[in-house]
Write an enzyme that holds these catalytic residues in place. Structure first.
Site, PDB file in Angstrom:
ATOM      1  N   HIS A  66       0.570  -1.076   0.115  1.00  0.00           N
ATOM      2  CA  HIS A  66      -0.326  -0.194  -0.283  1.00  0.00           C
ATOM      3  C   HIS A  66       0.697   1.211  -0.002  1.00  0.00           C
ATOM      4  O   HIS A  66       0.612   2.619  -0.934  1.00  0.00           O
ATOM      5  CB  HIS A  66      -0.726   0.132   1.420  1.00  0.00           C
ATOM      6  CG  HIS A  66      -1.590   0.713   1.446  1.00  0.00           C
ATOM      7  ND1 HIS A  66      -3.181   1.006   1.852  1.00  0.00           N
ATOM      8  CD2 HIS A  66      -1.769   2.361   1.470  1.00  0.00           C
ATOM      9  CE1 HIS A  66      -3.100   2.130   1.610  1.00  0.00           C
ATOM     10  NE2 HIS A  66      -2.258   3.057   2.060  1.00  0.00           N
ATOM     11  N   GLU A  67       1.724   1.376   0.608  1.00  0.00           N
ATOM     12  CA  GLU A  67       3.050   2.231   0.744  1.00  0.00           C
ATOM     13  C   GLU A  67       3.782   2.660  -0.223  1.00  0.00           C
ATOM     14  O   GLU A  67       3.701   3.454  -0.044  1.00  0.00           O
ATOM     15  CB  GLU A  67       3.313   2.316   1.887  1.00  0.00           C
ATOM     16  CG  GLU A  67       3.021   2.589   3.393  1.00  0.00           C
ATOM     17  CD  GLU A  67       2.324   3.996   3.894  1.00  0.00           C
ATOM     18  OE1 GLU A  67       2.406   4.534   2.869  1.00  0.00           O
ATOM     19  OE2 GLU A  67       1.168   3.662   4.353  1.00  0.00           O
ATOM     20  N   HIS A  70       1.657   4.067  -2.975  1.00  0.00           N
ATOM     21  CA  HIS A  70       2.018   6.131  -2.826  1.00  0.00           C
ATOM     22  C   HIS A  70       3.323   5.711  -3.124  1.00  0.00           C
ATOM     23  O   HIS A  70       3.431   7.430  -3.756  1.00  0.00           O
ATOM     24  CB  HIS A  70       1.840   6.170  -0.851  1.00  0.00           C
ATOM     25  CG  HIS A  70      -0.133   6.080  -0.682  1.00  0.00           C
ATOM     26  ND1 HIS A  70      -0.962   6.756  -1.172  1.00  0.00           N
ATOM     27  CD2 HIS A  70       0.019   5.885   0.529  1.00  0.00           C
ATOM     28  CE1 HIS A  70      -2.278   6.447  -0.278  1.00  0.00           C
ATOM     29  NE2 HIS A  70      -1.599   5.412  -0.126  1.00  0.00           N
TER      30      HIS A  70
HETATM   31 ZN   LIG Z   1      -2.130   5.239   2.706  1.00  0.00          ZN
END
Ligand SMILES: [Zn+2]
Length: 386
Positions: A66-67, A70
């Site tokens: 998830h990170e 980004h």
């Molecule tokens: Zn996030």
């Protein structure tokens, strides 16, 4: 972050783990290990706990993915990713700057939840084609729900969550003002925080046990949403005001053609501040040097009417700050030159006043705490200016 240590790099990004994360890792391992052991008694205790650990590590790999989502989008915009950290509440990627446009900000924010959603859908596809229930399918199905929760929870539209950043980008796009976006999304984050705290407390009214985890998340939201709105406000102050706006009203500036008597009477005696040194300017207000108040003692008082400021002026090599420089840039210049005061000059080179770091910081402090009383003026320190 306190209690974090570096464990290596991921795609060139420094990767940190907070000590609080190990507590979560242990709890999740025991919890999943217990669940797996109960569902599949044939595994035995050790194997179940090991599979619990594998599930926990996969859970955190999901957070990392998830990170990284980004991070990759940020990197494609030329933003440097300073670190990725895992901590009690999940993960955090920190960037060296923000996106330049609202749509870029939108894509950085939405990328994490999209990755989580993608993993969820991928796992569901695999699970749909698997026919029998086994420890592996149990773990994959757990992982699928975790990624769905990760996507949905992060999409809650309040800062500091991803949904808050999405909201910020939308308000930024509509109003054209990134600060309005932050303030709005920060407020919504605070509302969400109170809502979560309220929801966590409701069971008490019904005679039950409060939901501590919900309350904790609410508190986390409240803290960080307020902070986000605050730092946006400070940033706006820093970029909206210029150096000329904050020069000292009573700047130590004297014309070189004054006599020492006039200098003493008009500038030194009765001055609310005891300046040790004055900037000396010519008829066009251009900087020619500085005069130290102590140096006037070398001249007999009877000669003060015959001696001009120019005669005691010593050359000064000081950088000046342009009057229209933003407060942020001015403070950065002070930092770079290791100065606490610098003269501010307009476009013709005329000195408009003295910019003091302390005065600028005081303005920022007032912005942060509007009710706070002004501190007594700091001692003048124009001494290391030569
Ligand atoms: Zn996030």
């Amino acid at each position: 972050m306190n209690g974090s240590f570096r464990v290596g790099s991921l795609f060139g990004i420094p990767f940190y783990v907070n000590t609080s994360w190990f507590i979560v890792l242990a709890l999740v391992t025991l919890n999943y290990g217990g669940q797996l052991g109960a569902t599949f008694p044939e595994l035995g205790g050790t194997a179940a706990t090991l599979l619990g650990l594998v599930s926990a590590l996969l859970l955190f790999s999901s957070v990392l993915a998830h990170e990284l989502g980004h991070s990759f989008v940020a990197m494609s915009q030329g933003i440097e990713v300073k670190s990725i950290s895992l901590f009690l509440f999940g993960g955090l990627a920190s960037f060296d700057r923000e996106s330049k446009t609202p749509s870029q900000a939108f894509w950085v924010a939405i990328a994490g939840p999209l990755v989580s959603l993608g993993i969820f859908l991928g796992l569901r596809l695999i699970l749909n084609s698997a026919s029998t229930l086994s420890p592996v399918t149990a773990i994959l199905s757990l992982l699928a729900s975790i990624n769905l929760v990760l996507a949905l929870f992060n999409l809650i539209p309040g800062l500091p969550l991803d949904g808050g950043n999405v909201l910020k980008a939308i308000v930024w796009k509509i109003t054209g003002d990134p600060y309005k976006g932050v303030v709005f999304a920060g407020r919504v984050g605070q509302v969400m925080g109170w809502l979560a705290i309220g929801l966590g407390l409701i069971p008490i009214l019904l005679g039950g046990v409060p939901q501590l985890w919900t309350i904790l998340i609410g508190w986390f939201l409240l803290q960080n949403a307020g902070r986000a709105a605050q730092s946006a406000k400070i940033e706006r102050t820093l970029s909206n005001r210029t150096a000329a706006d904050v020069v000292s009203p009573n700047s130590p500036i004297v014309r070189q053609d004054l006599t020492l008597r006039e200098f003493a009477n008009q500038h030194v005696i009765g001055n609310s501040r005891e300046w040790k040194r004055f900037l000396v300017v010519d008829g066009d207000k251009k900087l020619v040097g500085a005069i130290a108040v102590d140096d006037t003692r070398a001249v007999a008082t009877s000669d003060w009417v015959k001696t001009t400021v120019a005669e005691l002026t010593k050359p000064l090599s000081l950088e000046t700050i342009a009057a229209n420089t933003s407060l942020l840039e001015a403070l950065q210049t002070m930092e770079r030159l290791a100065q606490s005061e610098l003269p501010v000059a307009d476009e013709n080179g005329a000195i408009v006043g003295l910019f003091e770091k302390n005065t600028a910081l005081e303005i920022l402090r007032e912005e942060r705490e509007p009710d706070r009383k002004r501190e007594p003026e700091p001692e003048p320190t124009l001494t290391k200016a030569e």
